[in-house]
Write an enzyme that holds these catalytic residues in place. Structure first.
Site, PDB file in Angstrom:
ATOM      1  N   LEU A  65      -3.553  -5.604 -11.926  1.00  0.00           N
ATOM      2  CA  LEU A  65      -4.641  -5.196 -11.029  1.00  0.00           C
ATOM      3  C   LEU A  65      -5.040  -3.758 -11.370  1.00  0.00           C
ATOM      4  O   LEU A  65      -4.153  -2.907 -11.540  1.00  0.00           O
ATOM      5  CB  LEU A  65      -4.159  -5.254  -9.577  1.00  0.00           C
ATOM      6  CG  LEU A  65      -5.272  -5.000  -8.570  1.00  0.00           C
ATOM      7  CD1 LEU A  65      -6.130  -6.247  -8.418  1.00  0.00           C
ATOM      8  CD2 LEU A  65      -4.720  -4.591  -7.219  1.00  0.00           C
ATOM      9  N   GLU A  69       3.244  -5.109 -13.932  1.00  0.00           N
ATOM     10  CA  GLU A  69       3.114  -4.280 -12.718  1.00  0.00           C
ATOM     11  C   GLU A  69       4.157  -4.747 -11.719  1.00  0.00           C
ATOM     12  O   GLU A  69       4.978  -5.616 -12.021  1.00  0.00           O
ATOM     13  CB  GLU A  69       1.698  -4.400 -12.155  1.00  0.00           C
ATOM     14  CG  GLU A  69       1.322  -5.813 -11.774  1.00  0.00           C
ATOM     15  CD  GLU A  69      -0.118  -5.964 -11.303  1.00  0.00           C
ATOM     16  OE1 GLU A  69      -0.722  -4.974 -10.861  1.00  0.00           O
ATOM     17  OE2 GLU A  69      -0.619  -7.105 -11.337  1.00  0.00           O
ATOM     18  N   TYR A  94      -9.520 -10.052  -1.604  1.00  0.00           N
ATOM     19  CA  TYR A  94      -9.269  -9.119  -0.518  1.00  0.00           C
ATOM     20  C   TYR A  94      -9.216  -7.692  -1.046  1.00  0.00           C
ATOM     21  O   TYR A  94      -9.210  -7.457  -2.261  1.00  0.00           O
ATOM     22  CB  TYR A  94      -7.983  -9.483   0.233  1.00  0.00           C
ATOM     23  CG  TYR A  94      -6.694  -9.134  -0.482  1.00  0.00           C
ATOM     24  CD1 TYR A  94      -6.285  -9.843  -1.615  1.00  0.00           C
ATOM     25  CD2 TYR A  94      -5.882  -8.094  -0.034  1.00  0.00           C
ATOM     26  CE1 TYR A  94      -5.107  -9.513  -2.262  1.00  0.00           C
ATOM     27  CE2 TYR A  94      -4.700  -7.769  -0.675  1.00  0.00           C
ATOM     28  CZ  TYR A  94      -4.311  -8.481  -1.793  1.00  0.00           C
ATOM     29  OH  TYR A  94      -3.146  -8.148  -2.429  1.00  0.00           O
TER      30      TYR A  94
HETATM   31  N1  PLP Z   1      -0.885  -4.428  -8.222  1.00  0.00           N
HETATM   32  C1  PLP Z   1      -0.823  -5.414  -7.303  1.00  0.00           C
HETATM   33  C2  PLP Z   1      -0.406  -6.788  -7.732  1.00  0.00           C
HETATM   34  C3  PLP Z   1      -1.133  -5.143  -5.955  1.00  0.00           C
HETATM   35  O1  PLP Z   1      -1.090  -6.135  -5.039  1.00  0.00           O
HETATM   36  C4  PLP Z   1      -1.493  -3.820  -5.585  1.00  0.00           C
HETATM   37  C5  PLP Z   1      -1.825  -3.482  -4.195  1.00  0.00           C
HETATM   38  O2  PLP Z   1      -1.631  -4.245  -3.293  1.00  0.00           O
HETATM   39  C6  PLP Z   1      -1.534  -2.835  -6.575  1.00  0.00           C
HETATM   40  C7  PLP Z   1      -1.241  -3.168  -7.890  1.00  0.00           C
HETATM   41  C8  PLP Z   1      -1.937  -1.417  -6.233  1.00  0.00           C
HETATM   42  O3  PLP Z   1      -3.316  -1.344  -6.030  1.00  0.00           O
HETATM   43  P1  PLP Z   1      -3.979  -0.194  -5.135  1.00  0.00           P
HETATM   44  O4  PLP Z   1      -3.466   1.108  -5.664  1.00  0.00           O
HETATM   45  O5  PLP Z   1      -5.426  -0.371  -5.345  1.00  0.00           O
HETATM   46  O6  PLP Z   1      -3.526  -0.427  -3.731  1.00  0.00           O
END
Ligand code: PLP
Length: 282
Positions: A201, A177, A31
């Site tokens: 991520l 994270e 997603y």
């Molecule tokens: N890490 C995880 C596990 C996440 O689910 C998300 C966003 O939902 C992020 C980091 C932050 O990612 P982004 O800045 O692309 O929204």
């Protein structure tokens, strides 16, 4: 609200997906969450690149071209007019008789919907939020944005039950994270964030923030952050496309720094706000 399913735009209430969809059966899908400000998508190419990477990692053929993705996202926004929105989009390996191995002729399910962005109320962001720490019990490919989110769900629920907004995850003495965010810490005037790896991520907000910090007094180093560095941090921030940049002022019930959002956070937030789209005429 008008949603998208496999080429059709229709009210969300009337969207039906088979219980045999592999997203439902196995969490077999990926997603994205793409923010838009006053009708303008933010970092859409970066989100679509990450989507392509996630699809390739789990071996689902990309069902749309880059152009078709962008057209679909724009159309969905125009069908759901409003101010600040986040498009949630999901691609699964589709409907097939239940069997763990891939179906012979998979046909991906593509679903998208639009939600209002609810960034934290200014007074909450101004006061900062609480976070807890938890062991990172996820799998070894956290760099893929998969819909299989059970450990993240359980971690976030534990945080909520302890009055916190996020769980910061620790693996082998290092910060990975948040359950749904990336983590930055400020120590002795230096901003640090864990480097990209299969343990986190590659957050789009993380990357935008690292870029904008280059032009400030607070350039960011991508380097491992130990549990001790986290606990001794002057500031802790969380980033995500919907939370943007949130200061953590209490960790496991103890004040972070002086217990208030710090100087670096104020400057970083201002720099981040400057790169967000101002609206269609910007
Ligand atoms: N890490 C995880 C596990 C996440 O689910 C998300 C966003 O939902 C992020 C980091 C932050 O990612 P982004 O800045 O692309 O929204």
């Amino acid at each position: 609200m008008i949603a998208f399913l496999n080429g059709d735009y229709r009210p969300l209430e009337s969207v039906c997906i088979s219980p045999l969809d592999r997203g439902f059966m196995f969490g077999d899908g990926v997603y994205e969450v793409i923010p838009s400000y006053r009708g303008v998508l933010f970092e859409v190419d970066a989100h679509l690149d990450r989507l392509r990477r996630s699809l390739a990692a789990i071996r689902i053929a990309d069902p749309l071209t880059g152009d078709a993705w962008r057209k679909m996202l724009e159309r969905l926004l125009s069908l759901n007019p409003g101010a600040d929105r986040a498009i949630y989009l999901q691609v699964t390996r589709g409907v097939a008789a239940r069997d763990h191995a891939f179906p012979q002729t998979p046909s991906a399910t593509v679903f998208a919907m639009v939600n209002p962005i609810r960034p934290p109320a200014p007074e909450l962001a101004g006061r900062g939020v609480g976070a807890i720490t938890l062991p990172d019990q996820r799998w070894g490919r956290c760099d893929i944005k998969t819909v299989t989110l059970l450990p993240n769900v359980l971690a976030r629920q534990q945080a909520a039950e302890q009055g916190a907004v996020e769980a910061i995850l620790l693996r082998q003495g290092k910060v990975t994270e948040g359950a749904a965010s990336n983590v930055f810490v400020v120590r002795d005037g230096h901003v640090l964030t864990p480097p990209l790896s299969d343990a986190i991520l590659p957050g789009i907000t993380r990357r935008v923030l690292i870029d904008v910090l280059r032009g400030t007094r607070w350039p960011c180093d991508e380097q491992p952050v130990s549990e001790d560095e986290l606990r001794g941090a002057d500031e802790i921030w969380l980033t995500s496309s919907t939370k943007e940049l949130l200061p953590v002022t209490s960790l496991d019930g103890k004040a972070v720094g002086d217990g208030h959002p710090g100087e670096a956070w104020h400057e970083a937030l201002a720099a981040y706000q400057r790169v967000k789209p101002a609206g269609p005429s910007a």
